[in-house]
Each structure stands twice: as C-alpha cells, then as structure tokens.
Design a protein around this motif. Sequence first.
Motif, PDB file in Angstrom:
ATOM      1  N   LYS A  93     -14.337  -8.815   5.230  1.00 15.58           N
ATOM      2  CA  LYS A  93     -12.986  -8.260   5.338  1.00 15.58           C
ATOM      3  C   LYS A  93     -12.896  -6.915   4.433  1.00 15.58           C
ATOM      4  O   LYS A  93     -13.169  -7.138   2.976  1.00 15.58           O
ATOM      5  N   VAL A  94     -12.391  -5.875   5.042  1.00 15.17           N
ATOM      6  CA  VAL A  94     -11.886  -4.784   3.906  1.00 15.17           C
ATOM      7  C   VAL A  94     -10.664  -5.155   3.160  1.00 15.17           C
ATOM      8  O   VAL A  94      -9.535  -5.238   3.858  1.00 15.17           O
ATOM      9  N   ALA A  95     -10.700  -5.565   1.965  1.00 15.67           N
ATOM     10  CA  ALA A  95      -9.408  -6.019   1.312  1.00 15.67           C
ATOM     11  C   ALA A  95      -8.712  -4.489   0.447  1.00 15.67           C
ATOM     12  O   ALA A  95      -7.478  -4.579   0.176  1.00 15.67           O
ATOM     13  N   ALA A  96      -9.787  -3.763   0.205  1.00 17.61           N
ATOM     14  CA  ALA A  96      -8.876  -2.469  -0.283  1.00 17.61           C
ATOM     15  C   ALA A  96      -9.953  -1.313  -0.061  1.00 17.61           C
ATOM     16  O   ALA A  96     -10.912  -1.343   0.025  1.00 17.61           O
ATOM     17  N   ILE A  97      -9.037  -0.136  -0.239  1.00 21.05           N
ATOM     18  CA  ILE A  97      -9.884   1.093   0.154  1.00 21.05           C
ATOM     19  C   ILE A  97      -9.782   1.992  -0.890  1.00 21.05           C
ATOM     20  O   ILE A  97      -8.858   1.831  -1.833  1.00 21.05           O
ATOM     21  N   ALA A  98     -10.239   3.206  -0.910  1.00 21.20           N
ATOM     22  CA  ALA A  98     -10.260   4.299  -1.993  1.00 21.20           C
ATOM     23  C   ALA A  98      -8.738   4.503  -2.289  1.00 21.20           C
ATOM     24  O   ALA A  98      -7.760   4.560  -1.703  1.00 21.20           O
ATOM     25  N   GLY A  99      -8.722   4.642  -3.685  1.00 21.56           N
ATOM     26  CA  GLY A  99      -7.440   4.977  -4.309  1.00 21.56           C
ATOM     27  C   GLY A  99      -6.546   3.604  -4.714  1.00 21.56           C
ATOM     28  O   GLY A  99      -5.691   3.581  -5.406  1.00 21.56           O
ATOM     29  N   GLN A 100      -7.038   2.419  -4.252  1.00 21.40           N
ATOM     30  CA  GLN A 100      -6.315   1.493  -4.528  1.00 21.40           C
ATOM     31  C   GLN A 100      -7.131   0.624  -5.824  1.00 21.40           C
ATOM     32  O   GLN A 100      -7.978   0.825  -6.255  1.00 21.40           O
TER      33      GLN A 100
END
Length: 178
Positions: A93-100
């Motif tokens: 699962k994607v838990a965070a993306i760029a900038g987080q």
Amino acid sequence: MHHQRRNAFTILGAGAALLLLIAAAGAWGGYRLNMTRSYPLGLWRIEVMQRVAKVGDIIFICPPEASVFELALKRGYLPRGLCTGGTGPLIKKVAAIAGQDIAVDARVHIDGRLLDHSELRAVDGKGRLLPAFAGGVVPAGKVFLHSRFPGSYDSRYFGPVSAAGILGLARPILTFTP
C-alpha cells in the motif's frame, strides 16, 4: 508396473506443462499469484494506472536495484522474479507520497500521525538485524510503502522507492486469508 509408472510420469508432465502455461498466461495477462502474507494469498490482477499513485493505493511495484534489496533477496524476504535486480514485484500500500514527512522510532509517523500497524522489528525471524529507515521527507518521484502484516518487508526498512517501478494497481481476483 512399467505401464503405471509411464502413466504417472505422463500425468505429472502434463500437470507441470499446464502449470507453466497458466503462469505464462498470467504473466502476459497481468495476473500475479501473491504467495506472501503482506496481502491475502491468491490471484491478483495488475491494473494499468492512468494517474500517479496516491496514498491508499495498493500496488504492484518492482523494487530498484539496491544493496538493501540484494540483501532481502539473499535472506528470502523477497521472491525471485523478473524485476531489475532479480526480485519479483512487491504488493504494498502507498502510505506516503512526495513531500510527506516520515518519522521513524519504534513505529512510523507520517506528517506527525501514527501509521497503524507500523511497529518496527529490530531482528528478523532468524535473529538477524534488520536495517531501519532513518526517516525524512519523501523525495519527488518516490513513494513510501507499507503493509499491515507485522513481518512485512516494506519502507519501514528500506525507505521510499521510485514510483517509476510501479507496475499498476493490485486488484484481488481470487484471494483468501489463511
């Protein structure tokens, strides 16, 4: 006796050929068998994404070539496969993306909020030390991956990975939880 043995070999050979045919058709048709406990076991389909990945997406992704994945392959954390570096694709699962912002101590916090089921383990099931991601802001073009399964090998240990490795969304077709 000789006739029975020949029949047994014929049946085994036909079964093996059928399994290979199913595996090949699955690979060409975007189907994958998930045999890890990160997500339910069974048949999944890779659905081509027409957008960038977002938090909450369950995806198939090929990890990049890196020493942390070579170690994971040697230790048996990852399956062998056709991704660069010799691994199979991960389902996460994607838990965070760029900038987080990712903070890691005994658990993972994203932008100050605790990520459920994110406890880190210091050692694996065989007592070998596990590397831990130090934390930081997810760089552009990368994603932070997670699985609720306690023994999952995910970004808690290897950090954000390139979104360019995303094969697509993971859609369950015929799955079960042991």
